[in-house]
Design a protein around this motif. Structure first.
Motif, PDB file in Angstrom:
ATOM      1  N   PHE A 119       0.817  -1.208   0.000  1.00  0.00           N
ATOM      2  CA  PHE A 119       0.000   0.000   0.000  1.00  0.00           C
ATOM      3  C   PHE A 119       0.857   1.267   0.000  1.00  0.00           C
ATOM      4  O   PHE A 119       0.528   2.240  -0.680  1.00  0.00           O
ATOM      5  N   GLN A 120       1.951   1.278   0.750  1.00  0.00           N
ATOM      6  CA  GLN A 120       2.799   2.469   0.797  1.00  0.00           C
ATOM      7  C   GLN A 120       3.419   2.749  -0.568  1.00  0.00           C
ATOM      8  O   GLN A 120       3.508   3.901  -0.994  1.00  0.00           O
ATOM      9  N   GLU A 121       3.839   1.709  -1.270  1.00  0.00           N
ATOM     10  CA  GLU A 121       4.397   1.889  -2.611  1.00  0.00           C
ATOM     11  C   GLU A 121       3.335   2.430  -3.564  1.00  0.00           C
ATOM     12  O   GLU A 121       3.611   3.294  -4.391  1.00  0.00           O
ATOM     13  N   ILE A 122       2.116   1.938  -3.436  1.00  0.00           N
ATOM     14  CA  ILE A 122       1.011   2.420  -4.271  1.00  0.00           C
ATOM     15  C   ILE A 122       0.736   3.887  -3.961  1.00  0.00           C
ATOM     16  O   ILE A 122       0.523   4.695  -4.876  1.00  0.00           O
ATOM     17  N   ALA A 123       0.757   4.245  -2.695  1.00  0.00           N
ATOM     18  CA  ALA A 123       0.546   5.642  -2.303  1.00  0.00           C
ATOM     19  C   ALA A 123       1.613   6.541  -2.918  1.00  0.00           C
ATOM     20  O   ALA A 123       1.307   7.637  -3.410  1.00  0.00           O
ATOM     21  N   ASP A 124       2.850   6.076  -2.916  1.00  0.00           N
ATOM     22  CA  ASP A 124       3.943   6.855  -3.509  1.00  0.00           C
ATOM     23  C   ASP A 124       3.749   7.011  -5.013  1.00  0.00           C
ATOM     24  O   ASP A 124       3.962   8.090  -5.565  1.00  0.00           O
ATOM     25  N   ILE A 125       3.346   5.943  -5.673  1.00  0.00           N
ATOM     26  CA  ILE A 125       3.134   5.989  -7.123  1.00  0.00           C
ATOM     27  C   ILE A 125       2.000   6.936  -7.476  1.00  0.00           C
ATOM     28  O   ILE A 125       2.098   7.721  -8.416  1.00  0.00           O
ATOM     29  N   CYS A 126       0.907   6.875  -6.728  1.00  0.00           N
ATOM     30  CA  CYS A 126      -0.287   7.666  -7.027  1.00  0.00           C
ATOM     31  C   CYS A 126      -0.253   9.066  -6.421  1.00  0.00           C
ATOM     32  O   CYS A 126      -1.186   9.845  -6.616  1.00  0.00           O
ATOM     33  N   ASN A 127       0.797   9.355  -5.666  1.00  0.00           N
ATOM     34  CA  ASN A 127       0.909  10.650  -4.983  1.00  0.00           C
ATOM     35  C   ASN A 127      -0.288  10.922  -4.079  1.00  0.00           C
ATOM     36  O   ASN A 127      -0.848  12.017  -4.072  1.00  0.00           O
ATOM     37  N   LYS A 156      -2.031   9.921   0.008  1.00  0.00           N
ATOM     38  CA  LYS A 156      -1.683   9.462   1.351  1.00  0.00           C
ATOM     39  C   LYS A 156      -2.016   7.984   1.482  1.00  0.00           C
ATOM     40  O   LYS A 156      -2.933   7.478   0.821  1.00  0.00           O
ATOM     41  N   LEU A 157      -1.286   7.318   2.357  1.00  0.00           N
ATOM     42  CA  LEU A 157      -1.504   5.899   2.604  1.00  0.00           C
ATOM     43  C   LEU A 157      -2.945   5.641   3.027  1.00  0.00           C
ATOM     44  O   LEU A 157      -3.581   4.699   2.545  1.00  0.00           O
ATOM     45  N   SER A 158      -3.495   6.482   3.888  1.00  0.00           N
ATOM     46  CA  SER A 158      -4.871   6.299   4.356  1.00  0.00           C
ATOM     47  C   SER A 158      -5.872   6.420   3.208  1.00  0.00           C
ATOM     48  O   SER A 158      -6.871   5.694   3.159  1.00  0.00           O
ATOM     49  N   ALA A 159      -5.611   7.312   2.258  1.00  0.00           N
ATOM     50  CA  ALA A 159      -6.503   7.469   1.105  1.00  0.00           C
ATOM     51  C   ALA A 159      -6.482   6.216   0.230  1.00  0.00           C
ATOM     52  O   ALA A 159      -7.523   5.763  -0.249  1.00  0.00           O
ATOM     53  N   ILE A 160      -5.303   5.659   0.032  1.00  0.00           N
ATOM     54  CA  ILE A 160      -5.184   4.437  -0.767  1.00  0.00           C
ATOM     55  C   ILE A 160      -5.936   3.294  -0.094  1.00  0.00           C
ATOM     56  O   ILE A 160      -6.706   2.570  -0.742  1.00  0.00           O
ATOM     57  N   LYS A 161      -5.739   3.132   1.198  1.00  0.00           N
ATOM     58  CA  LYS A 161      -6.411   2.041   1.920  1.00  0.00           C
ATOM     59  C   LYS A 161      -7.921   2.218   1.895  1.00  0.00           C
ATOM     60  O   LYS A 161      -8.661   1.238   1.738  1.00  0.00           O
ATOM     61  N   MET A 162      -8.407   3.443   2.029  1.00  0.00           N
ATOM     62  CA  MET A 162      -9.842   3.686   2.016  1.00  0.00           C
ATOM     63  C   MET A 162     -10.435   3.406   0.634  1.00  0.00           C
ATOM     64  O   MET A 162     -11.482   2.768   0.522  1.00  0.00           O
ATOM     65  N   ARG A 163      -9.768   3.866  -0.403  1.00  0.00           N
ATOM     66  CA  ARG A 163     -10.264   3.607  -1.764  1.00  0.00           C
ATOM     67  C   ARG A 163     -10.271   2.105  -2.035  1.00  0.00           C
ATOM     68  O   ARG A 163     -11.204   1.575  -2.634  1.00  0.00           O
ATOM     69  N   HIS A 164      -9.221   1.422  -1.602  1.00  0.00           N
ATOM     70  CA  HIS A 164      -9.140  -0.023  -1.773  1.00  0.00           C
ATOM     71  C   HIS A 164     -10.307  -0.700  -1.058  1.00  0.00           C
ATOM     72  O   HIS A 164     -10.979  -1.570  -1.623  1.00  0.00           O
ATOM     73  N   LYS A 165     -10.555  -0.298   0.165  1.00  0.00           N
ATOM     74  CA  LYS A 165     -11.646  -0.880   0.951  1.00  0.00           C
ATOM     75  C   LYS A 165     -12.995  -0.649   0.264  1.00  0.00           C
ATOM     76  O   LYS A 165     -13.821  -1.562   0.178  1.00  0.00           O
ATOM     77  N   ARG A 166     -13.213   0.547  -0.251  1.00  0.00           N
ATOM     78  CA  ARG A 166     -14.477   0.865  -0.931  1.00  0.00           C
ATOM     79  C   ARG A 166     -14.661   0.038  -2.197  1.00  0.00           C
ATOM     80  O   ARG A 166     -15.764  -0.416  -2.493  1.00  0.00           O
ATOM     81  N   VAL A 167     -13.595  -0.159  -2.947  1.00  0.00           N
ATOM     82  CA  VAL A 167     -13.691  -0.970  -4.169  1.00  0.00           C
ATOM     83  C   VAL A 167     -13.998  -2.419  -3.804  1.00  0.00           C
ATOM     84  O   VAL A 167     -14.849  -3.061  -4.435  1.00  0.00           O
ATOM     85  N   ILE A 168     -13.338  -2.939  -2.777  1.00  0.00           N
ATOM     86  CA  ILE A 168     -13.605  -4.317  -2.334  1.00  0.00           C
ATOM     87  C   ILE A 168     -15.065  -4.454  -1.920  1.00  0.00           C
ATOM     88  O   ILE A 168     -15.747  -5.411  -2.311  1.00  0.00           O
ATOM     89  N   GLU A 169     -15.558  -3.501  -1.142  1.00  0.00           N
ATOM     90  CA  GLU A 169     -16.963  -3.539  -0.717  1.00  0.00           C
ATOM     91  C   GLU A 169     -17.902  -3.449  -1.912  1.00  0.00           C
ATOM     92  O   GLU A 169     -18.909  -4.148  -1.977  1.00  0.00           O
ATOM     93  N   PHE A 170     -17.564  -2.590  -2.866  1.00  0.00           N
ATOM     94  CA  PHE A 170     -18.363  -2.459  -4.073  1.00  0.00           C
ATOM     95  C   PHE A 170     -18.401  -3.776  -4.849  1.00  0.00           C
ATOM     96  O   PHE A 170     -19.471  -4.246  -5.255  1.00  0.00           O
ATOM     97  N   LEU A 171     -17.230  -4.382  -5.054  1.00  0.00           N
ATOM     98  CA  LEU A 171     -17.172  -5.646  -5.794  1.00  0.00           C
ATOM     99  C   LEU A 171     -17.923  -6.755  -5.067  1.00  0.00           C
ATOM    100  O   LEU A 171     -18.654  -7.529  -5.698  1.00  0.00           O
ATOM    101  N   GLN A 172     -17.776  -6.818  -3.759  1.00  0.00           N
ATOM    102  CA  GLN A 172     -18.495  -7.829  -2.980  1.00  0.00           C
ATOM    103  C   GLN A 172     -19.995  -7.622  -3.102  1.00  0.00           C
ATOM    104  O   GLN A 172     -20.752  -8.570  -3.249  1.00  0.00           O
ATOM    105  N   GLY A 173     -20.419  -6.361  -3.044  1.00  0.00           N
ATOM    106  CA  GLY A 173     -21.833  -6.047  -3.168  1.00  0.00           C
ATOM    107  C   GLY A 173     -22.401  -6.445  -4.521  1.00  0.00           C
ATOM    108  O   GLY A 173     -23.534  -6.938  -4.619  1.00  0.00           O
TER     109      GLY A 173
END
Length: 176
Positions: free
Chosen positions: A146-154, A156-173
């Motif tokens: 996640f930290q590497e992804i945050a660096d690539i996307c410019n 914050k780590l928390s933003a990456i984790k939250m977006r990831h969580k939302r996409v997972i929830e969306f896909l599960q739904g």
């Protein structure tokens, strides 16, 4: 002969450039299939992905002499690819990129038979925003942290984790 670590190989390549590129080829070759797949999925276009991979290789070769070990070589390479994908999208003038989450409301899974889960997930991924699709591809296709992804996307780590969580929830739904 002993197998060289990534760090040792990068150091040898940096010493041999610009006159000898054989070691650079050895360094970059293991990443090419994943790099091409990442770009193809991100751009939804194989021809554009091949162009972006070529540009990424050229930029990596050009800038490897000044590469510093802030992160891994792999993360650095995928950051270059990420930026090249954005450039390709700008070149194609894709003004239709959606910046809100309204696209989620319009996405309907037409096939309720989930025996072909990879195909269903692939179809769902195509409908994600560029940013969300990028995060998922970097996490699961390239196996970056996640930290590497945050660096690539410019972001914050928390933003990456939250977006990831939302996409997972969306896909599960969508799959339920």
């Amino acid at each position: 002969m002993n197998t060289l670590t990534e760090r040792q190989l990068v150091a040898l390549v940096q010493e041999s450039l610009p006159y000898d590129t054989r070691l650079f080829q050895q360094l970059i070759t293991p990443y090419l299939p994943v790099l091409k797949g990442y770009c193809a999925k991100l751009l939804n276009n194989l021809s554009d992905a091949e162009d972006v991979v070529q540009e990424t290789i050229i930029k990596a070769l050009t800038h490897l002499k000044i590469f510093k070990w802030v992160g891994s070589f792999k993360a650095w390479l995928f950051k270059i690819a990420h930026n090249e994908c954005i450039n390709k999208i700008r070149d194609r003038r894709w003004d239709a990129m959606i910046n809100d989450d309204e696209y989620l409301d319009n996405l309907i899974v037409e096939n309720n038979d989930y025996q072909d889960l990879p195909s269903v997930l692939s179809a769902l991924m195509k409908n994600l925003s560029f940013e969300d699709r990028n995060i998922m591809l970097l996490r699961y296709r390239t196996e970056l942290e996640f930290q590497e992804i945050a660096d690539i996307c410019n972001l914050k780590l928390s933003a990456i984790k939250m977006r990831h969580k939302r996409v997972i929830e969306f896909l599960q739904g969508r799959l339920e």
